[in-house]
Design a protein around this motif. Structure first.
Motif: not given
Length: 403
Positions: A283-284, A293, A326
């Motif tokens: 996740s970021e 990420i 993304s």
């Protein structure tokens, strides 16, 4: 309004690829990184710099490296046609010298006296030690104790080349900790030294600089593949830890109708700590001065990671890879340890090419993809040779078990 080509548009002036990237730095380094950025954008684009780097590429590195059709491996799989961009034939045995010579040349123009870096598998360390020897600069390489034991041949090479190898003894003692240690060393004397980041990671401008220096891989491969076949490849495959070899290949094909797969290390399972597949499970988050990420533990800190390949053993990924994934321009592939070892031996047996374990991840995924796309072509970036891995592989995975 004229739209800029992708490589001119990304990153933006602040070093962002969409929301990923940037430069999250302690105040004492902000001015130094700004100087590096300004030097790259001015000196790095001057005809003198470009001419000198091209001369090094041709007469010292041995570029261009060839594109090779892996006929026997393709026939063994019975699927797509697999081609290899032979970065294992680049001087020092991997793609890493492409950006190390560029970074060291920039350091020379800036009047720096010392190169500092981290290394995981040792390929970046060897390449930077080589560049330091070429330009007559000091060199200090930080490497985790786990990787020092695992990648002993490269440790010897670094020392023979005159580099100081600093063992990293805290944390997991692998690549992330080596980056931490190298940053601390750089902070002590940023005026006389430069931190030569080993992938498309870190604070701006390094993701951009390393991509641009590595773009020679994609530029050559695009021209070579078209000359060989009259077409562009249907699929591009490259391993991704930080992702320098993948961005080097992908950069020339971003505006082309090619599928691009960044192959992450699936390790030995899907639980946290069993793999290093950041894009797949992460996740970021911010790590080592950039937003991307990343894999996190319950406390939100960088998670423990695992890969049979030391160079992929990193809990984050280059911000440009995060951005391209993304927007669905790239796809994520996975190769686990078992598949990687099998691919290591298969490429060795069928083509007489011993790949680095990092590169073997890409080969493993390409072999799976070939069965899914039997009438297409696949171009794999064979980012390095496996001399460094032979002792480790043979000691832990007997050749007779993979015949």
């Amino acid at each position: 309004m004229i739209q800029k080509p992708y490589l001119k548009a990304f990153p933006d002036a602040k070093g962002y690829f969409g929301k990923f990237g940037g430069a999250f730095l302690p105040p004492e380094l902000e001015e130094q990184f700004k100087k590096i950025e300004e030097a790259y954008l001015t000196i790095g684009n001057s005809h003198n710099f470009i001419r000198e780097l091209r001369d090094i590429r041709k007469h010292y590195q041995g570029r261009p490296t060839p594109v090779y059709y892996a006929r026997r491996l393709s026939e063994f799989i019975g699927g797509a046609r697999i081609y290899l961009k032979r970065e294992d034939l680049n001087h020092t045995g991997a793609h890493k010298l492409n950006h190390c010579m560029g970074e060291a040349l920039l350091a020379k123009y800036l009047g720096k006296k010392k190169l500092i870096a981290e290394t995981g598998a040792g390929q970046h360390g060897v390449a930077l030690a080589t560049a330091a020897a070429y330009f007559g600069l000091e060199c200090e390489i930080h490497m985790g104790e786990v990787d020092i034991a695992k990648e002993h041949p490269n440790v010897v090479r670094m020392r023979v080349l005159g580099a100081k190898v600093v063992p990293v003894t805290f944390g997991a003692k692998t690549l992330k900790e080596a980056v931490d240690s190298a940053f601390v060393a750089y902070l002590k004397d940023p005026e006389n030294s430069i931190y030569c980041i080993g992938s498309v990671v870190g604070p701006h401008p390094f993701p951009m600089m390393v991509r641009d220096f590595q773009s020679v891989v994609g530029i050559e491969a695009r021209e070579q593949f078209f000359e060989m076949t009259g077409n562009l490849p249907d699929n591009l495959v490259a391993c991704v830890g930080g992702g320098s070899n993948a961005m080097g290949l992908f950069s020339a094909f971003i505006d082309d109708p090619c599928e691009m797969y960044g192959v992450e290390p699936g390790g030995k399972g899907t639980k946290l700590g069993e793999h290093a597949a950041s894009l797949t499970y992460g996740s970021e988050g911010i790590l080592h001065g950039f937003n991307s990420i990343m894999l996190k533990n319950e406390a939100g800190e960088p998670a423990a990671v695992h890969s049979v390949a030391s160079g992929l053993d990193y809990p984050s990924v280059g911000p440009e890879h995060a951005y391209l994934n993304s927007i669905a321009r790239t796809k994520v592939g996975i190769a686990n340890d078992a598949e990687t070892i099998q691919a290591f031996y298969d490429l060795s047996h069928y083509e007489g090419i011993i790949p680095a374990l990092e590169s073997a991840h890409a080969v493993a995924f390409a072999m799976k993809l070939a069965k899914e796309k039997p009438y297409e072509s696949i171009l794999v970036n064979l980012s390095g040779r496996g001399d460094k891995d032979i002792d480790f592989v043979v000691a832990n995975y007997k050749p007779e078990d993979y015949m």
